[in-house]
Design an enzyme around this catalytic site. Structure first.
Site, PDB file in Angstrom:
ATOM      1  N   GLU A  15       0.830  -1.208   0.000  1.00 10.51           N
ATOM      2  CA  GLU A  15       0.000   0.000   0.000  1.00 10.51           C
ATOM      3  C   GLU A  15       0.868   1.263   0.000  1.00 10.51           C
ATOM      4  O   GLU A  15       1.783   1.393   0.805  1.00 10.51           O
ATOM      5  CB  GLU A  15      -0.918  -0.017   1.230  1.00 10.51           C
ATOM      6  CG  GLU A  15      -1.879   1.148   1.303  1.00 10.51           C
ATOM      7  CD  GLU A  15      -2.835   1.042   2.478  1.00 10.51           C
ATOM      8  OE1 GLU A  15      -3.656   1.961   2.646  1.00 10.51           O
ATOM      9  OE2 GLU A  15      -2.755   0.045   3.228  1.00 10.51           O
ATOM     10  N   LYS A  39      -8.750   4.197  -3.259  1.00  7.03           N
ATOM     11  CA  LYS A  39      -9.388   3.627  -2.072  1.00  7.03           C
ATOM     12  C   LYS A  39     -10.715   4.319  -1.789  1.00  7.03           C
ATOM     13  O   LYS A  39     -10.792   5.542  -1.716  1.00  7.03           O
ATOM     14  CB  LYS A  39      -8.453   3.748  -0.871  1.00  7.03           C
ATOM     15  CG  LYS A  39      -8.946   2.993   0.374  1.00  7.03           C
ATOM     16  CD  LYS A  39      -7.913   3.072   1.486  1.00  7.03           C
ATOM     17  CE  LYS A  39      -8.357   2.272   2.707  1.00  7.03           C
ATOM     18  NZ  LYS A  39      -7.378   2.349   3.809  1.00  7.03           N
ATOM     19  N   CYS A  81      -6.280  -2.459   1.642  1.00  7.34           N
ATOM     20  CA  CYS A  81      -6.389  -2.496   3.108  1.00  7.34           C
ATOM     21  C   CYS A  81      -7.813  -2.794   3.558  1.00  7.34           C
ATOM     22  O   CYS A  81      -8.360  -3.843   3.240  1.00  7.34           O
ATOM     23  CB  CYS A  81      -5.852  -1.171   3.668  1.00  7.34           C
ATOM     24  SG  CYS A  81      -5.414  -1.202   5.418  1.00  7.34           S
TER      25      CYS A  81
END
Length: 301
Positions: free
Chosen positions: A36, A129, A163
């Site tokens: 990430e 994200k 995530c």
């Protein structure tokens, strides 16, 4: 690919990533993944430096300004370098970046973004994200669903999530519906619960999962901010934990903690067909006669 970026230094982090891509390509890798926001590193100071939560703090503003200055513009020189590396090595590359919007709607906004490059040297997907998690909301904007899709690289359908998106049931179901065969799960570090989420994703989605974390020592935290007394300069605040997971949830490689490493595995995609006998959440097991599911997948901006 489990490595330590040079936190806050985009040119140095990119140079390291390109070196690692070349090494992996020489070892016959077909798909290469980084953790990430590898470029230029995960902003762990949000969680470890007490000043990060202070309103109108001059030092925090400077650290944020550094993050903006070292973020990736898409397209830009960094994506061009990665595009060329993918084409030269005839490999797929999936890498997390801090993205900055330079022009147009959303000008100046930062995103936690996952970039996909194909072996023909093309940027083939860009996923932001959906929901920055907790303290991340201080630095990143909310993404959309335009990049929530799978792309075909070397004959395999490849997608990814970032995530805590792996705990969003509808995000998972949508990605399963795209026909993923290989899923890239990127994390700052793949600790125990992240291992659980990654293995569950593989089992639920009947796909292979590449869980990618990174290495980071407390000495990498910004010098402008006070560091917690309990952390020595050698303390690992991001411990890696990268792993390659099969559709039945078993480990094919890793997890490996506390060191930089390149994990390798050969994936037999026919295993997916065998595992779909017991569970197929995109087929009859989804009970389409009972459930209805739709996604607003407008373009960015």
């Amino acid at each position: 690919m489990q490595a330590a970026p040079i936190l806050g230094n985009l040119p140095a982090s990119l140079s390291k990533a390109l070196d690692l891509v070349e090494r992996a390509a020489r070892a016959d890798a077909r798909l290469i993944c980084f953790g990430e926001t590898f470029l230029p590193g995960y902003p762990a100071w949000l969680d470890y430096c007490p000043e990060a939560a202070l309103w109108n703090n001059a030092a925090v503003k400077e650290v944020y300004a550094d993050l903006r200055a070292n973020s990736v513009v898409v397209p830009g020189p960094e994506t061009e370098a990665l595009r060329e590396a993918a084409g030269k090595g005839e490999v797929g590359i999936v890498i997390g970046v801090n993205e900055r919007v330079k022009d147009g709607p959303g000008h100046g906004t930062l995103y936690n973004t996952l970039l996909f490059f194909g072996p023909q040297g093309e940027l083939v997907n860009q996923h932001r994200k959906l929901m920055p998690t907790y303290s991340e909301r201080m630095v990143w904007g909310q993404g959309d669903a335009s990049g929530m899709r799978s792309v075909n690289l070397h004959g395999a359908n490849i997608g990814g999530l970032i995530c805590w998106e792996h705990w969003m049931p509808l995000a998972r179901q949508h990605m399963h519906n795209t026909g993923e065969q290989i899923h890239v799960a990127v994390w700052p570090t793949v600790h125990e619960m992240h291992q659980v989420a990654s293995r569950h994703y593989a089992f639920e989605g009947r796909c292979f999962v590449l869980a990618a974390g990174q290495i980071m020592r407390s000495s990498s935290l910004p010098g402008r901010l006070a560091h917690p007394d309990k952390l020595s300069s050698d303390t690992l605040i991001e411990r890696g934990g990268s792993a390659i997971i099969a559709p039945d949830g078993r480990y094919l490689a890793g997890p490996v903690f506390d060191q930089e490493t390149i994990l390798h595995a050969s994936l037999d995609l026919t295993e997916i067909d065998r595992e779909c006998m017991t569970l197929d959440v995109t087929g009859h097991y989804s009970r389409p006669g009972i459930f209805r599911f739709s996604v607003v997948q407008d373009e960015k901006g």
